[in-house]
Design an enzyme around this catalytic site. Sequence first.
Site, PDB file in Angstrom:
ATOM      1  N   SER A 147       0.942   7.630  -0.045  1.00  0.00           N
ATOM      2  CA  SER A 147       1.163   7.795  -1.490  1.00  0.00           C
ATOM      3  C   SER A 147       0.082   8.729  -2.018  1.00  0.00           C
ATOM      4  O   SER A 147      -0.968   8.874  -1.380  1.00  0.00           O
ATOM      5  CB  SER A 147       1.017   6.429  -2.178  1.00  0.00           C
ATOM      6  OG  SER A 147       0.946   6.567  -3.585  1.00  0.00           O
ATOM      7  N   TYR A 160      -2.271  -2.721  -2.473  1.00  0.00           N
ATOM      8  CA  TYR A 160      -1.421  -1.553  -2.183  1.00  0.00           C
ATOM      9  C   TYR A 160      -2.284  -0.334  -1.855  1.00  0.00           C
ATOM     10  O   TYR A 160      -2.056   0.369  -0.868  1.00  0.00           O
ATOM     11  CB  TYR A 160      -0.537  -1.283  -3.407  1.00  0.00           C
ATOM     12  CG  TYR A 160       0.393  -0.094  -3.267  1.00  0.00           C
ATOM     13  CD1 TYR A 160       1.614  -0.208  -2.619  1.00  0.00           C
ATOM     14  CD2 TYR A 160       0.060   1.152  -3.810  1.00  0.00           C
ATOM     15  CE1 TYR A 160       2.475   0.885  -2.501  1.00  0.00           C
ATOM     16  CE2 TYR A 160       0.902   2.242  -3.700  1.00  0.00           C
ATOM     17  CZ  TYR A 160       2.120   2.106  -3.046  1.00  0.00           C
ATOM     18  OH  TYR A 160       2.967   3.185  -2.934  1.00  0.00           O
ATOM     19  N   LYS A 164      -2.514   2.049   1.495  1.00  0.00           N
ATOM     20  CA  LYS A 164      -2.178   3.478   1.500  1.00  0.00           C
ATOM     21  C   LYS A 164      -3.356   4.327   1.983  1.00  0.00           C
ATOM     22  O   LYS A 164      -3.151   5.354   2.627  1.00  0.00           O
ATOM     23  CB  LYS A 164      -1.685   3.905   0.111  1.00  0.00           C
ATOM     24  CG  LYS A 164      -0.368   3.221  -0.297  1.00  0.00           C
ATOM     25  CD  LYS A 164       0.744   3.509   0.703  1.00  0.00           C
ATOM     26  CE  LYS A 164       2.024   2.763   0.424  1.00  0.00           C
ATOM     27  NZ  LYS A 164       3.085   3.050   1.407  1.00  0.00           N
TER      28      LYS A 164
HETATM   29  N1  NAD Z   1       8.419   5.307  -5.711  1.00  0.00           N
HETATM   30  C1  NAD Z   1       7.274   5.963  -5.798  1.00  0.00           C
HETATM   31  O1  NAD Z   1       6.949   6.580  -6.840  1.00  0.00           O
HETATM   32  C2  NAD Z   1       6.318   5.986  -4.612  1.00  0.00           C
HETATM   33  C3  NAD Z   1       5.131   6.722  -4.755  1.00  0.00           C
HETATM   34  C4  NAD Z   1       4.241   6.758  -3.683  1.00  0.00           C
HETATM   35  C5  NAD Z   1       4.548   6.119  -2.498  1.00  0.00           C
HETATM   36  N2  NAD Z   1       5.707   5.420  -2.365  1.00  0.00           N
HETATM   37  C6  NAD Z   1       5.984   4.771  -1.078  1.00  0.00           C
HETATM   38  O2  NAD Z   1       7.272   5.140  -0.632  1.00  0.00           O
HETATM   39  C7  NAD Z   1       7.789   4.122   0.223  1.00  0.00           C
HETATM   40  C8  NAD Z   1       9.174   3.744  -0.246  1.00  0.00           C
HETATM   41  O3  NAD Z   1       9.051   3.194  -1.549  1.00  0.00           O
HETATM   42  P1  NAD Z   1      10.208   3.238  -2.630  1.00  0.00           P
HETATM   43  O4  NAD Z   1       9.575   3.613  -3.906  1.00  0.00           O
HETATM   44  O5  NAD Z   1      11.369   3.982  -2.125  1.00  0.00           O
HETATM   45  O6  NAD Z   1      10.504   1.668  -2.728  1.00  0.00           O
HETATM   46  P2  NAD Z   1      11.860   0.819  -2.735  1.00  0.00           P
HETATM   47  O7  NAD Z   1      11.437  -0.552  -3.112  1.00  0.00           O
HETATM   48  O8  NAD Z   1      12.917   1.484  -3.522  1.00  0.00           O
HETATM   49  O9  NAD Z   1      12.290   0.846  -1.195  1.00  0.00           O
HETATM   50  C9  NAD Z   1      11.532   0.190  -0.204  1.00  0.00           C
HETATM   51  C10 NAD Z   1      12.475  -0.393   0.835  1.00  0.00           C
HETATM   52  O10 NAD Z   1      11.652  -1.039   1.836  1.00  0.00           O
HETATM   53  C11 NAD Z   1      12.317  -2.229   2.208  1.00  0.00           C
HETATM   54  N3  NAD Z   1      11.402  -3.207   2.794  1.00  0.00           N
HETATM   55  C12 NAD Z   1      10.560  -4.052   2.140  1.00  0.00           C
HETATM   56  N4  NAD Z   1       9.957  -4.854   3.027  1.00  0.00           N
HETATM   57  C13 NAD Z   1      10.414  -4.497   4.253  1.00  0.00           C
HETATM   58  C14 NAD Z   1      10.166  -4.971   5.564  1.00  0.00           C
HETATM   59  N5  NAD Z   1       9.331  -6.009   5.796  1.00  0.00           N
HETATM   60  N6  NAD Z   1      10.808  -4.395   6.601  1.00  0.00           N
HETATM   61  C15 NAD Z   1      11.689  -3.381   6.378  1.00  0.00           C
HETATM   62  N7  NAD Z   1      11.975  -2.897   5.155  1.00  0.00           N
HETATM   63  C16 NAD Z   1      11.339  -3.455   4.113  1.00  0.00           C
HETATM   64  C17 NAD Z   1      12.939  -2.741   0.916  1.00  0.00           C
HETATM   65  O11 NAD Z   1      13.993  -3.676   1.189  1.00  0.00           O
HETATM   66  C18 NAD Z   1      13.425  -1.460   0.257  1.00  0.00           C
HETATM   67  O12 NAD Z   1      14.766  -1.196   0.593  1.00  0.00           O
HETATM   68  C19 NAD Z   1       6.796   2.981   0.170  1.00  0.00           C
HETATM   69  O13 NAD Z   1       5.949   3.028   1.309  1.00  0.00           O
HETATM   70  C20 NAD Z   1       5.999   3.272  -1.088  1.00  0.00           C
HETATM   71  O14 NAD Z   1       4.700   2.723  -1.040  1.00  0.00           O
HETATM   72  C21 NAD Z   1       6.597   5.333  -3.414  1.00  0.00           C
END
Ligand code: NAD
Length: 285
Positions: A147, A160, A164
Amino acid sequence: MSDALDRLRGGVAVITGAGSGIGEGLARYAAELGMKVVLADIAADRITKVASEIEASGGIALPVPTDVSDPAAVDALAERTYAEFGETTLLVNNAGIETLGFAWEIPAATWEKTLAININGAIHGVRAFAPRMIVSGKPAYIANTSSIGGFGIMPVQTSYIVSKHALLAFSECLQLEMQVKKLPIKVSVILPGPVATRIFADSKGADDPVSTYHRKLMADMLEADGISGLEAGRRIIPQIAAGEFWVSTHPEITREFARNRASHLAELTPPTLPAEVLATLGATE
Ligand SMILES: NC(=O)c1ccc[n+]([C@@H]2O[C@H](COP(=O)([O-])OP(=O)(O)OC[C@H]3O[C@@H](n4cnc5c(N)ncnc54)[C@H](O)[C@@H]3O)[C@@H](O)[C@H]2O)c1
């Protein structure tokens, strides 16, 4: 379409957390490129739906319900992938959860779950897939989703942020190990900026006033300002294919976070929050 993307076309992509948000976008875009896509997620219903939509539009997709925090489940994911689709070209260790709360108020089980999914999930992915990629001897790609928060510090997102930051160190060391062994595996670390997903709405942890305020603020910000998961996938995958180590969805924000972090460390300034950030946390000095 660029030459770099041609390296992925016709290959196999394994995406964890593919049932929602960024992972779903990565899976849909990989399928658009003509990759066979393995969708891994703990939410079986979501990956079944995404996989059937990919197949309905002419792609090839395999949903494999997987808890990335369980090493045996990730080994089984690799076995199934190689049995059904053959050699993996691209692995994205993307599954992650958000947890809010003051460090001392988050229950032990919640701390452990956060670190087990966000950090160990990527470690298990590498443990399960890298040896198979190495045996195949073909060029392959491993990307870990950190992230912009991997360069940041933020109260009530402590667990978190810890996870990261760890993914940066893990990815950087992994890249060096590939270099030591002269392996044709490119490592990337993905540093998403705001993407409109469910991550804050689904977040667990504490419900003290500061965490509750911050959860809503961040969920609203992602909804208002975030790009879509598919747009994130379209921005991320070409950079991985081009062999970039640092992969951004919002390069200017990434650079600003990286510069701030670098100068904070170079000057050894102690962590402190400006008044306006304290205000956004619903707290006052
Ligand atoms: N959305 C943002 O702005 C953002 C920014 C920086 C980083 N991220 C990172 O991007 C990645 C995806 O996040 P997102 O925003 O798409 O979130 P999201 O919640 O939309 O999707 C995450 C998915 O991971 C799955 N998940 C949760 N626990 C799990 C497990 N134990 N095993 C397998 N799958 C599991 C969930 O069911 C979900 O479908 C994450 O690592 C998050 O930290 C997101």
